[in-house]
Design a protein around this motif. Structure first.
Motif, PDB file in Angstrom:
ATOM      1  N   ARG A   1      -1.771  -4.584   2.058  1.00 19.98           N
ATOM      2  CA  ARG A   1      -1.984  -3.185   1.692  1.00 19.98           C
ATOM      3  C   ARG A   1      -2.201  -2.306   2.925  1.00 19.98           C
ATOM      4  O   ARG A   1      -1.668  -1.194   3.007  1.00 19.98           O
ATOM      5  N   LEU A   2      -2.943  -2.820   3.892  1.00 15.80           N
ATOM      6  CA  LEU A   2      -3.180  -2.033   5.101  1.00 15.80           C
ATOM      7  C   LEU A   2      -1.940  -1.982   5.983  1.00 15.80           C
ATOM      8  O   LEU A   2      -1.638  -0.946   6.583  1.00 15.80           O
ATOM      9  N   ARG A   3      -1.214  -3.079   6.044  1.00 13.69           N
ATOM     10  CA  ARG A   3       0.026  -3.093   6.835  1.00 13.69           C
ATOM     11  C   ARG A   3       1.088  -2.185   6.227  1.00 13.69           C
ATOM     12  O   ARG A   3       1.963  -1.690   6.933  1.00 13.69           O
ATOM     13  N   ALA A   4       1.043  -1.955   4.938  1.00 13.04           N
ATOM     14  CA  ALA A   4       1.977  -1.007   4.315  1.00 13.04           C
ATOM     15  C   ALA A   4       1.705   0.415   4.815  1.00 13.04           C
ATOM     16  O   ALA A   4       2.608   1.240   4.872  1.00 13.04           O
ATOM     17  N   ARG A   5       0.468   0.660   5.209  1.00 14.72           N
ATOM     18  CA  ARG A   5       0.083   1.981   5.711  1.00 14.72           C
ATOM     19  C   ARG A   5       0.236   2.087   7.224  1.00 14.72           C
ATOM     20  O   ARG A   5       0.427   3.174   7.751  1.00 14.72           O
ATOM     21  N   ARG A   6       0.095   0.944   7.891  1.00 18.50           N
ATOM     22  CA  ARG A   6       0.212   0.925   9.357  1.00 18.50           C
ATOM     23  C   ARG A   6       0.788  -0.420   9.780  1.00 18.50           C
ATOM     24  O   ARG A   6       0.074  -1.407   9.894  1.00 18.50           O
ATOM     25  N   HIS A   7       2.080  -0.434  10.016  1.00 18.11           N
ATOM     26  CA  HIS A   7       2.795  -1.691  10.266  1.00 18.11           C
ATOM     27  C   HIS A   7       2.363  -2.417  11.531  1.00 18.11           C
ATOM     28  O   HIS A   7       2.537  -3.611  11.651  1.00 18.11           O
ATOM     29  N   ASP A   8       1.797  -1.704  12.500  1.00 20.12           N
ATOM     30  CA  ASP A   8       1.412  -2.349  13.757  1.00 20.12           C
ATOM     31  C   ASP A   8      -0.038  -2.839  13.763  1.00 20.12           C
ATOM     32  O   ASP A   8      -0.524  -3.288  14.804  1.00 20.12           O
ATOM     33  N   LEU A   9      -0.718  -2.781  12.636  1.00 17.77           N
ATOM     34  CA  LEU A   9      -2.091  -3.269  12.561  1.00 17.77           C
ATOM     35  C   LEU A   9      -2.114  -4.763  12.860  1.00 17.77           C
ATOM     36  O   LEU A   9      -1.355  -5.535  12.284  1.00 17.77           O
ATOM     37  N   ARG A  10      -2.973  -5.166  13.757  1.00 17.82           N
ATOM     38  CA  ARG A  10      -3.115  -6.576  14.082  1.00 17.82           C
ATOM     39  C   ARG A  10      -4.045  -7.217  13.047  1.00 17.82           C
ATOM     40  O   ARG A  10      -5.018  -6.587  12.622  1.00 17.82           O
ATOM     41  N   VAL A  11      -3.721  -8.456  12.668  1.00 18.03           N
ATOM     42  CA  VAL A  11      -4.463  -9.115  11.594  1.00 18.03           C
ATOM     43  C   VAL A  11      -4.829 -10.537  11.998  1.00 18.03           C
ATOM     44  O   VAL A  11      -3.975 -11.287  12.479  1.00 18.03           O
ATOM     45  N   ILE A  12      -6.092 -10.887  11.775  1.00 16.10           N
ATOM     46  CA  ILE A  12      -6.562 -12.261  11.902  1.00 16.10           C
ATOM     47  C   ILE A  12      -7.135 -12.646  10.548  1.00 16.10           C
ATOM     48  O   ILE A  12      -7.986 -11.935  10.005  1.00 16.10           O
ATOM     49  N   VAL A  13      -6.650 -13.755  10.007  1.00 13.01           N
ATOM     50  CA  VAL A  13      -7.159 -14.272   8.740  1.00 13.01           C
ATOM     51  C   VAL A  13      -7.860 -15.591   9.022  1.00 13.01           C
ATOM     52  O   VAL A  13      -7.290 -16.478   9.661  1.00 13.01           O
TER      53      VAL A  13
END
Length: 100
Positions: free
Chosen positions: A45-57
């Protein structure tokens, strides 16, 4: 040296994202979260708003998490739990340094 915004669950995270107008560089989330949304759903959902958001799961279930992440087009870093504070610091620094 990082500014951290804590959220109770995915809905709370979305509200904080909106209040900050999406001015976050990194999402650090758990695969399993309380109430209504997983960490991967939040990332989507957040990447749909900002594709360059870095994510660690993070997850204690590495095989299950790896299989869920492999089919995705976006880059998501995985961090196996339990992890040391050093492992966490290295993951965050690495994700923020990554300019993909």
């Amino acid at each position: 040296g990082y500014t951290v915004t804590e959220a109770r669950n995915g809905i709370d995270a979305l509200e904080k994202w909106k209040a900050a107008d999406g001015r976050f560089d990194l999402l650090l989330t758990d695969r399993v979260m309380p109430e209504q949304m997983t960490g991967l759903e939040l990332a989507d959902r957040l990447r749909a708003r900002r594709h360059d958001l870095r994510v660690i799961v993070t997850s204690g279930y590495s095989a299950e998490l790896t299989s869920r992440v492999q089919g995705r087009a976006v880059d998501i870093r995985l961090l196996q739990k339990p992890c040391s504070s050093r492992d966490l610091a290295e993951a965050v620094a690495g994700a923020l340094a990554d300019r993909r």
